[in-house]
Design a protein around this motif. Structure first.
Motif, PDB file in Angstrom:
ATOM      1  N   LYS A 236       0.888  -1.193   0.202  1.00 55.37           N
ATOM      2  CA  LYS A 236      -0.187   0.045  -0.046  1.00 55.37           C
ATOM      3  C   LYS A 236       0.842   1.263   0.101  1.00 55.37           C
ATOM      4  N   ARG A 238       1.484   5.356   0.754  1.00 55.90           N
ATOM      5  CA  ARG A 238       0.824   6.531   1.241  1.00 55.90           C
ATOM      6  C   ARG A 238       1.685   7.820   1.133  1.00 55.90           C
ATOM      7  N   GLN A 327      -1.667   8.853  13.234  1.00 55.98           N
ATOM      8  CA  GLN A 327      -2.183   7.760  12.515  1.00 55.98           C
ATOM      9  C   GLN A 327      -1.967   7.874  10.915  1.00 55.98           C
ATOM     10  N   LYS A 328      -2.060   9.156  10.570  1.00 58.17           N
ATOM     11  CA  LYS A 328      -1.904   9.406   8.977  1.00 58.17           C
ATOM     12  C   LYS A 328      -0.355   9.191   8.683  1.00 58.17           C
ATOM     13  N   HIS A 332      -1.406   3.890   9.769  1.00 60.95           N
ATOM     14  CA  HIS A 332      -2.324   2.577  10.268  1.00 60.95           C
ATOM     15  C   HIS A 332      -3.947   3.055   9.807  1.00 60.95           C
ATOM     16  N   GLU A 333      -4.443   1.835   9.311  1.00 60.11           N
ATOM     17  CA  GLU A 333      -5.784   1.714   9.089  1.00 60.11           C
ATOM     18  C   GLU A 333      -6.650   1.885  10.033  1.00 60.11           C
ATOM     19  N   ASP A 334      -6.361   1.419  11.250  1.00 56.06           N
ATOM     20  CA  ASP A 334      -7.172   1.351  12.253  1.00 56.06           C
ATOM     21  C   ASP A 334      -6.547   2.328  13.322  1.00 56.06           C
TER      22      ASP A 334
END
Length: 373
Positions: A236, A238, A327-328, A332-334
């Protein structure tokens, strides 16, 4: 080449690899002589031919583990980023289980024995000797085997033994959060050679994982937009904004290599490795691991690993912002995954309360009573 010495093989023994009827067969011969290794390879080839013939006789609904491992590698393993580690696990499992063992015979009793066997393995090149962690047992053995058997049952529609997997997964200790102080960071940085220091400094600034750093290419660096993109877990992508410090760091690395961002300068010419003194080459995982380990030891910093640079960056960004921002940054997805860094906020609240209470000395108790009277 039917026999060869794998790059990660430390004992100098030969491995073998061949294909029959579209299936891959591989393993370690246990021999340091190429001639003896070839003899083992020929014997393994005959065994494989026999196994394939037995598959035709018994039917394809009860595979041997060797056939299952070969199918799993062909369909899944060879396409994964950690394929070298997976290949090691498959070889270990085939030796421990028995290549001719049928999947229908793999049960709780067998898996319990495999877990016990793997738990006794030692961490390579670790002095003093230390056994591998429960997490390593889970990742390299139990979960690998579970993936193969689940695929065999659900996708290949073949017979498998009944296994209660939850009973075999070892309890793992909670992930520690090790934050480097500014002084510890400075000490580590002072022990790193040119090239490696840049990569580690980038890790402290960005919170990127080691493989994200090693894989960063100039095509994904946008100085005009002041952002760069990394490929994280699961392939993935980002996008991460550049701070001024990151912008300056990356700007200084321009022109060192056409593709890769992080490189090192060869100190001497090594023809067997294709290195020429003075030229720059992309950092490698092994090289960065070794450089970081030595720097930490030479700096006198205890209990600090490369991944702790990510913990350090996350904790610092959380102190300056909030959980959503952290988180961004970390990808982290969660957000529940990010809350393990919430101790930083608790510390800040505690420090603020202490500062509030010590901002001025409280009035003596007798003065308070006099004032109230």
């Amino acid at each position: 080449m039917p026999v060869y010495i794998r790059k990660d093989n430390k004992d100098g023994t030969y491995s073998y690899e061949f294909r029959l009827q579209g299936r891959r067969f591989s393993g370690n011969t246990g021999k340091k002589s190429e001639r003896e290794a070839r003899q083992v390879e020929r014997a393994k080839r005959k065994e494989a031919e026999k196994l394939l013939e037995e598959e035709k006789q018994f039917g394809a609904d009860d595979l041997t583990f060797e056939i299952a491992a070969s199918k799993y590698w062909h369909e899944i393993g060879q396409h994964q980023k950690d394929r070298e580690n997976l290949l090691w696990s498959l070889d270990w499992l085939q030796t421990a289980i028995g290549r001719s063992t049928r999947l229908s015979k793999i049960n709780d009793n067998l898996v319990a024995g495999l877990v016990a066997k793997r738990r006794n393995d030692l961490i390579p090149n670790r002095k003093p000797e230390q056994k591998i962690s429960p997490a390593t047992v889970n990742r390299t053995m139990t979960q690998r085997l579970r993936s193969i058997l689940i695929r065999a049952a659900k996708i290949w529609k073949v017979r498998t033994g009944e296994v209660i997997w939850s009973a075999h997964l070892l309890r793992e200790s909670g992930e520690r959060i090790r934050e480097a102080s500014r002084m510890e960071e400075a000490k580590i940085m002072s022990q790193l050679d040119r090239g490696y220091d840049t990569a580690v400094q980038f890790a402290f600034l960005s919170g990127c994982r080691r493989m994200e750093i090693l894989g960063l290419e100039w095509s994904r660096v946008d100085f005009f937009g002041r952002a760069f993109s990394v490929i994280g877990k699961g392939g993935k992508t980002r996008i991460i904004p550049m701070s001024q410090a990151i912008f300056d760091l990356l700007w200084q690395e321009r022109g060192h290599h056409e593709v890769k961002v992080f490189t090192y300068e060869a100190k001497r010419t090594l023809k067997n490795r294709g290195l020429c003194r003075g030229l720059r080459y992309p950092l490698t995982e092994a090289g960065l691991k070794t450089a970081m380990r030595r720097a930490v030891a030479d700096a006198g910093v205890e209990n600090f690993r490369f991944h702790d640079t990510r913990h350090t960056a996350a904790t610092r960004i959380l102190r300056a912002s909030n959980l959503r921002v952290a988180q961004k940054l970390l990808g982290h997805e969660d957000i529940a995954t990010t809350t393990k860094y919430a101790h930083a906020l608790v510390d800040d609240v505690r420090n603020a309360m202490d500062a509030m209470n010590t901002a001025r000395d409280p009035a003596p108790l007798n003065q308070i009573k006099t004032a109230s009277e």
